[in-house]
Design a protein around this motif. Structure first.
Motif, short mmCIF file in Angstrom:
data_model
loop_
_atom_site.label_atom_id
_atom_site.label_comp_id
_atom_site.label_asym_id
_atom_site.label_seq_id
_atom_site.Cartn_x
_atom_site.Cartn_y
_atom_site.Cartn_z
N ILE A 145 17.23 3.37 -11.15
CA ILE A 145 17.20 4.66 -11.28
C ILE A 145 15.94 5.28 -10.66
CG2 ILE A 145 16.91 6.82 -12.72
CD1 ILE A 145 19.84 5.87 -12.72
N PHE A 146 15.97 6.22 -9.97
CA PHE A 146 14.77 6.77 -9.17
C PHE A 146 14.71 8.28 -9.30
CE2 PHE A 146 16.41 3.17 -6.85
CZ PHE A 146 15.38 2.37 -6.88
N CYS A 147 13.58 8.90 -9.25
CA CYS A 147 13.48 10.61 -9.19
C CYS A 147 13.27 10.97 -7.84
CB CYS A 147 12.13 10.99 -9.76
SG CYS A 147 12.06 10.75 -11.97
N THR A 148 12.89 10.26 -6.78
CA THR A 148 12.54 10.81 -5.38
C THR A 148 13.26 9.82 -4.54
OG1 THR A 148 10.48 9.75 -5.15
CG2 THR A 148 10.42 12.00 -5.98
N GLU A 149 13.69 10.28 -3.35
CA GLU A 149 14.28 9.42 -2.41
C GLU A 149 13.24 8.51 -1.78
OE1 GLU A 149 17.47 10.85 0.51
OE2 GLU A 149 16.50 12.96 0.01
N ARG A 150 11.79 8.89 -1.73
CA ARG A 150 10.95 8.02 -1.29
C ARG A 150 10.68 6.93 -2.16
NH1 ARG A 150 6.32 9.41 1.71
NH2 ARG A 150 6.80 11.85 1.58
N GLU A 151 10.77 6.91 -3.52
CA GLU A 151 10.94 5.87 -4.51
C GLU A 151 12.15 4.99 -4.26
OE1 GLU A 151 10.92 7.59 -8.26
OE2 GLU A 151 9.11 8.70 -8.05
N ALA A 152 13.20 5.61 -3.90
CA ALA A 152 14.28 4.61 -3.70
C ALA A 152 14.24 3.84 -2.53
CB ALA A 152 15.70 5.57 -3.59
N MET A 153 13.81 4.55 -1.27
CA MET A 153 13.46 3.84 -0.30
C MET A 153 12.31 2.59 -0.35
SD MET A 153 14.20 6.65 2.79
CE MET A 153 13.10 7.95 2.06
N ALA A 154 11.19 3.18 -0.96
CA ALA A 154 10.31 2.09 -1.07
C ALA A 154 10.73 0.81 -2.13
CB ALA A 154 9.14 2.79 -1.92
N ALA A 155 11.84 0.97 -2.78
CA ALA A 155 12.26 -0.33 -3.55
C ALA A 155 13.39 -0.90 -2.63
CB ALA A 155 13.07 0.25 -4.81
N GLY A 156 13.57 -0.64 -1.34
CA GLY A 156 14.42 -1.14 -0.57
C GLY A 156 15.99 -0.63 -0.57
N THR A 161 0.86 -1.19 -0.14
CA THR A 161 0.01 -0.02 -0.11
C THR A 161 0.92 1.23 -0.01
OG1 THR A 161 -1.84 -0.99 1.22
CG2 THR A 161 -1.88 1.23 1.14
N GLU A 162 1.88 1.52 0.91
CA GLU A 162 2.69 2.44 0.80
C GLU A 162 3.51 2.60 -0.31
OE1 GLU A 162 4.90 1.67 4.65
OE2 GLU A 162 3.38 2.39 5.68
N ASN A 163 4.00 1.54 -1.07
CA ASN A 163 4.70 1.53 -2.21
C ASN A 163 3.62 2.38 -3.24
OD1 ASN A 163 7.63 0.00 -3.01
ND2 ASN A 163 6.91 -0.28 -0.99
N LEU A 164 2.61 1.72 -3.30
CA LEU A 164 1.62 2.04 -4.34
C LEU A 164 1.32 3.89 -3.98
CD1 LEU A 164 -0.42 2.10 -6.76
CD2 LEU A 164 -2.05 0.97 -5.11
N ALA A 165 1.25 4.19 -2.97
CA ALA A 165 1.00 5.75 -2.44
C ALA A 165 2.01 6.38 -3.01
CB ALA A 165 0.87 5.98 -0.91
N ALA A 166 3.46 5.83 -2.80
CA ALA A 166 4.71 6.49 -3.27
C ALA A 166 4.85 6.81 -4.78
CB ALA A 166 5.81 5.87 -2.88
N ILE A 167 4.30 5.64 -5.47
CA ILE A 167 4.27 5.65 -6.93
C ILE A 167 3.41 6.85 -7.79
CG2 ILE A 167 3.65 4.15 -8.91
CD1 ILE A 167 4.73 1.84 -7.53
N ALA A 198 12.42 -7.92 -10.86
CA ALA A 198 12.00 -7.83 -9.17
C ALA A 198 12.69 -9.03 -8.94
CB ALA A 198 10.62 -7.75 -9.15
N GLN A 199 12.59 -10.27 -9.57
CA GLN A 199 12.88 -11.61 -9.10
C GLN A 199 14.46 -11.54 -9.01
OE1 GLN A 199 11.14 -14.16 -12.04
NE2 GLN A 199 9.58 -14.87 -10.47
N GLY A 200 15.27 -10.77 -9.94
CA GLY A 200 16.75 -11.04 -9.95
C GLY A 200 17.33 -10.31 -9.00
N LEU A 201 16.71 -9.13 -8.69
CA LEU A 201 17.12 -8.27 -7.40
C LEU A 201 16.66 -8.61 -6.17
CD1 LEU A 201 17.31 -4.66 -9.48
CD2 LEU A 201 19.21 -6.66 -8.94
N ARG A 202 15.62 -9.36 -5.99
CA ARG A 202 14.91 -9.76 -4.70
C ARG A 202 14.36 -8.86 -4.30
NH1 ARG A 202 15.65 -14.51 -2.88
NH2 ARG A 202 15.65 -14.24 -0.85
N PHE A 203 13.74 -8.07 -5.15
CA PHE A 203 12.89 -6.93 -4.46
C PHE A 203 11.30 -7.42 -3.93
CE2 PHE A 203 14.46 -3.79 -7.70
CZ PHE A 203 15.53 -3.29 -6.91
#
Length: 238
Positions: free
Chosen positions: A221-232, A70-76, A133-138
């Motif tokens: 690659i990310f545009c915001t820090e929130r996106e980067a943190m949401a991806a782990g 849910t939080e990731n969808l909100a960040a996206i 996602a599978q390759g990077l174990r996200f």
């Protein structure tokens, strides 16, 4: 002759594909596959995602994969307008739509982050997002999880309570999950935050101007820090 022309026009219009209904505006994440938008509940087409109350396993312990989805969808979706093309309805008569904002195909990005599962009929680029996602174990791929449809079948009470909340007012938790506007890092090529794995296996992101930014070969690659943190990823210390 008039009859022939009328018949020809009828054939043309019958053969033309129906245009998808479009709806645009700010959106709020209700769970990992559902948004509320201008008073309408919409489910993302082509994906499934953990239910808001679903838990999974990671590092030998339970983790709230449903809340994280849910939080990731909100960040996206962020605070910018989202454009959704409604292509049908699901079994509960909730509209199904493909949604985009200025940065993301929303459903595909959920799959790329490992918090959405692509459906069999999803476009080919969703399969590529799954491979990343599978390759990077996200997300889900970093541990063990029960497929959301299976979880719903064994936890029907939780799913029904969530559905009622969706069709009334948006839950307070979902409203809190919607992020405020934040700084975006971009350059001539697009998003500018670089994410990669350190020599120790840590997932680190680097901002423009930081010590190791120029020498970092990005794996994400990310545009915001929130996106980067949401991806782990976590921020580089220098």
């Amino acid at each position: 002759m008039k009859y022939v022309r009328a018949l020809a026009l009828l054939i043309v219009f019958s053969a033309a594909p129906l245009q998808a209904q479009m709806i645009s505006g700010p959106a709020t994440a209700l769970d990992g596959r559902t948004i509320e938008m201008t008073g309408t509940i919409i489910r993302l087409a082509h994906i499934d995602a953990p239910e808001a109350r679903q838990t999974c396993q990671r590092d030998g312990a339970a983790w709230a994969c449903g809340i994280e989805a849910t939080e990731n969808l909100a960040a996206i979706i962020g605070s910018e307008p989202v454009d959704c093309a409604i292509i049908g309805v699901d079994a509960s008569d909730i509209p199904l739509a493909t949604c985009e904002n200025a940065v993301f195909d929303v459903g595909r990005e959920m799959v790329r982050r490992g918090l959405g599962l692509a459906a069999d009929e999803a476009p080919e680029d969703y399969a590529a997002a799954t491979a990343i996602a599978q390759g990077l174990r996200f997300g889900l791929w970093a541990g063990e999880f029960e497929r959301p449809d299976q979880w719903r079948s064994t936890n029907p009470g939780s799913v029904m309570r969530l559905a009622r909340a969706q069709h009334s007012a948006a839950p307070e938790r979902a409203a809190r999950a919607r992020p405020a506007a934040e700084q975006r890092y971009t350059n001539a090529l697009g998003c500018a935050i670089k994410g990669n794995h350190s020599r120790y296996g840590d997932m680190i992101y680097h901002l423009p101007g930081q010590r190791y930014y120029d020498g970092t070969r990005p794996e994400a690659i990310f545009c915001t820090e929130r996106e980067a943190m949401a991806a782990g990823f976590r921020r580089s210390k220098e």
